[in-house]
Design a protein around this motif. Sequence first.
Motif, PDB file in Angstrom:
ATOM      1  N   THR A  25     -40.127 -93.776  40.376  1.00  0.00           N
ATOM      2  CA  THR A  25     -41.262 -93.000  39.894  1.00  0.00           C
ATOM      3  C   THR A  25     -41.853 -93.613  38.632  1.00  0.00           C
ATOM      4  O   THR A  25     -43.076 -93.713  38.480  1.00  0.00           O
ATOM      5  CB  THR A  25     -40.826 -91.547  39.610  1.00  0.00           C
ATOM      6  N   ARG A  26     -40.987 -94.023  37.738  1.00  0.00           N
ATOM      7  CA  ARG A  26     -41.448 -94.615  36.480  1.00  0.00           C
ATOM      8  C   ARG A  26     -42.217 -95.909  36.732  1.00  0.00           C
ATOM      9  O   ARG A  26     -43.252 -96.165  36.104  1.00  0.00           O
ATOM     10  CB  ARG A  26     -40.250 -94.876  35.575  1.00  0.00           C
ATOM     11  N   ARG A  27     -41.737 -96.715  37.651  1.00  0.00           N
ATOM     12  CA  ARG A  27     -42.416 -97.982  37.926  1.00  0.00           C
ATOM     13  C   ARG A  27     -43.751 -97.768  38.621  1.00  0.00           C
ATOM     14  O   ARG A  27     -44.699 -98.519  38.404  1.00  0.00           O
ATOM     15  CB  ARG A  27     -41.488 -98.894  38.739  1.00  0.00           C
ATOM     16  N   ARG A  28     -43.836 -96.731  39.447  1.00  0.00           N
ATOM     17  CA  ARG A  28     -45.135 -96.395  40.035  1.00  0.00           C
ATOM     18  C   ARG A  28     -46.121 -95.986  38.952  1.00  0.00           C
ATOM     19  O   ARG A  28     -47.300 -96.334  39.001  1.00  0.00           O
ATOM     20  CB  ARG A  28     -44.982 -95.276  41.073  1.00  0.00           C
ATOM     21  N   GLU A  29     -45.631 -95.241  37.967  1.00  0.00           N
ATOM     22  CA  GLU A  29     -46.498 -94.825  36.868  1.00  0.00           C
ATOM     23  C   GLU A  29     -46.946 -96.030  36.052  1.00  0.00           C
ATOM     24  O   GLU A  29     -48.099 -96.094  35.600  1.00  0.00           O
ATOM     25  CB  GLU A  29     -45.759 -93.823  35.972  1.00  0.00           C
ATOM     26  N   ILE A  30     -46.072 -96.989  35.855  1.00  0.00           N
ATOM     27  CA  ILE A  30     -46.451 -98.208  35.136  1.00  0.00           C
ATOM     28  C   ILE A  30     -47.569 -98.930  35.877  1.00  0.00           C
ATOM     29  O   ILE A  30     -48.556 -99.369  35.272  1.00  0.00           O
ATOM     30  CB  ILE A  30     -45.226 -99.133  34.956  1.00  0.00           C
ATOM     31  N   LEU A  31     -47.435 -99.050  37.190  1.00  0.00           N
ATOM     32  CA  LEU A  31     -48.476 -99.710  37.986  1.00  0.00           C
ATOM     33  C   LEU A  31     -49.781 -98.928  37.941  1.00  0.00           C
ATOM     34  O   LEU A  31     -50.870 -99.511  37.912  1.00  0.00           O
ATOM     35  CB  LEU A  31     -47.996 -99.877  39.429  1.00  0.00           C
ATOM     36  N   LEU A  45     -45.598 -97.954  26.669  1.00  0.00           N
ATOM     37  CA  LEU A  45     -44.960 -97.392  27.860  1.00  0.00           C
ATOM     38  C   LEU A  45     -43.689 -96.644  27.489  1.00  0.00           C
ATOM     39  O   LEU A  45     -43.423 -95.553  28.004  1.00  0.00           O
ATOM     40  CB  LEU A  45     -44.647 -98.498  28.859  1.00  0.00           C
ATOM     41  N   ALA A  46     -42.881 -97.224  26.613  1.00  0.00           N
ATOM     42  CA  ALA A  46     -41.637 -96.577  26.209  1.00  0.00           C
ATOM     43  C   ALA A  46     -41.913 -95.225  25.571  1.00  0.00           C
ATOM     44  O   ALA A  46     -41.253 -94.225  25.886  1.00  0.00           O
ATOM     45  CB  ALA A  46     -40.863 -97.484  25.256  1.00  0.00           C
ATOM     46  N   ALA A  47     -42.899 -95.171  24.688  1.00  0.00           N
ATOM     47  CA  ALA A  47     -43.236 -93.911  24.028  1.00  0.00           C
ATOM     48  C   ALA A  47     -43.815 -92.902  25.013  1.00  0.00           C
ATOM     49  O   ALA A  47     -43.457 -91.728  24.999  1.00  0.00           O
ATOM     50  CB  ALA A  47     -44.225 -94.169  22.885  1.00  0.00           C
ATOM     51  N   GLY A  48     -44.694 -93.384  25.889  1.00  0.00           N
ATOM     52  CA  GLY A  48     -45.352 -92.479  26.829  1.00  0.00           C
ATOM     53  C   GLY A  48     -44.457 -91.949  27.922  1.00  0.00           C
ATOM     54  O   GLY A  48     -44.639 -90.825  28.405  1.00  0.00           O
ATOM     55  N   LEU A  49     -43.481 -92.755  28.325  1.00  0.00           N
ATOM     56  CA  LEU A  49     -42.602 -92.362  29.426  1.00  0.00           C
ATOM     57  C   LEU A  49     -41.262 -91.825  28.946  1.00  0.00           C
ATOM     58  O   LEU A  49     -40.423 -91.440  29.759  1.00  0.00           O
ATOM     59  CB  LEU A  49     -42.380 -93.561  30.361  1.00  0.00           C
ATOM     60  N   GLY A  50     -41.050 -91.816  27.645  1.00  0.00           N
ATOM     61  CA  GLY A  50     -39.853 -91.210  27.096  1.00  0.00           C
ATOM     62  C   GLY A  50     -38.563 -91.964  27.371  1.00  0.00           C
ATOM     63  O   GLY A  50     -37.501 -91.349  27.547  1.00  0.00           O
ATOM     64  N   ALA A  53     -37.050 -99.065  24.873  1.00  0.00           N
ATOM     65  CA  ALA A  53     -37.766-100.319  25.138  1.00  0.00           C
ATOM     66  C   ALA A  53     -37.030-101.207  26.125  1.00  0.00           C
ATOM     67  O   ALA A  53     -37.658-101.913  26.927  1.00  0.00           O
ATOM     68  CB  ALA A  53     -37.999-101.068  23.828  1.00  0.00           C
ATOM     69  N   SER A  54     -35.702-101.184  26.105  1.00  0.00           N
ATOM     70  CA  SER A  54     -34.943-102.031  27.020  1.00  0.00           C
ATOM     71  C   SER A  54     -35.137-101.603  28.466  1.00  0.00           C
ATOM     72  O   SER A  54     -35.169-102.443  29.369  1.00  0.00           O
ATOM     73  CB  SER A  54     -33.455-102.001  26.657  1.00  0.00           C
ATOM     74  N   THR A  55     -35.291-100.305  28.678  1.00  0.00           N
ATOM     75  CA  THR A  55     -35.564 -99.813  30.039  1.00  0.00           C
ATOM     76  C   THR A  55     -36.907-100.313  30.532  1.00  0.00           C
ATOM     77  O   THR A  55     -37.043-100.757  31.682  1.00  0.00           O
ATOM     78  CB  THR A  55     -35.532 -98.277  30.063  1.00  0.00           C
TER      79      THR A  55
END
Length: 293
Positions: A25-31, A45-50, A53-55
């Motif tokens: 789901t997270r990767r779909r949101e990134i795309l 992205l890290a801030a917006g997706l909670g 940064a390593s994730t």
Amino acid sequence: MTHGTPGLRWSAQHTSKEGLMATSTRRREILHRLLAEGYVEGKDLAAGLGVDASTIRRDLDALARAGKVQRTHGGARPLPGNATDIPYTTKQAQRLTEKAAIALSAASRVRDGDTVILDSGSTTYEVAAALRDRNGLTVITNDLRIAKFVASLSDVRLLVTGGELLGSVFTLIGERAVDFLSDYTAQWTFLGADAIDPIAGITNTNTLEVPIKRAMIAAGEEVVVVTDSTKFGQRALARVASIDETDLIITDTGLNDISSYGNRVLRVPPTHHTVVPAPTGTHIGDNHEGQSQ
């Protein structure tokens, strides 16, 4: 013990499946964000997706391995060959000499006292810089970088559309911006383009900017597209206008075949003079223009 082991095993499997679903789901949101904004930064992205940064780095690396994005320092962009909106910091470092020549050709058409609409983008920013010696201009723009530069000039009236800020490209969009433009007319609209195709026309990487680009076209007596030759022969997501809705398309001599675009394309060779920094980091050439068609 024998009853506890299956429960533990099921719990671990269930947790693993939930993790995989969350990752998907997270990767779909990134795309999705990449499609909407044309560029994504890891820290945003890290801030917006909670997540940390390593994730996000692992997500972007995985998407790059899957052939869905191109990794950049600190973020990602669409794969090469796809038209895209990318940040000014990247755009302004690309094809500086060509953009300078295009801008000088565009600016040479503007007279003192004219009203000029400038679309957002790095090439239209160059046009703003090339107009800095004109007197009595009125400049209308939805680009905050252009607005900041024009505000530093003397004898220029600046009108900024207002609206909602779009991502990392410093562009104002939305109904308020469109309504603002409906109250004005201008001698010139200088429009940027993410992609130009003889059939699809002028297209954009997202749908969000299309209404305001259409409003700019409607407000301008003369509509001039300013874009470098790498944008030709490409199609992006959203249609902005047909070639026939423009009066002139100014590009560089990297475009070899202009026959498919009618008589609207003007190819400008790179200036033979040194490209020098203009205020606020823009690069333009000195007062020289050479043209060929």
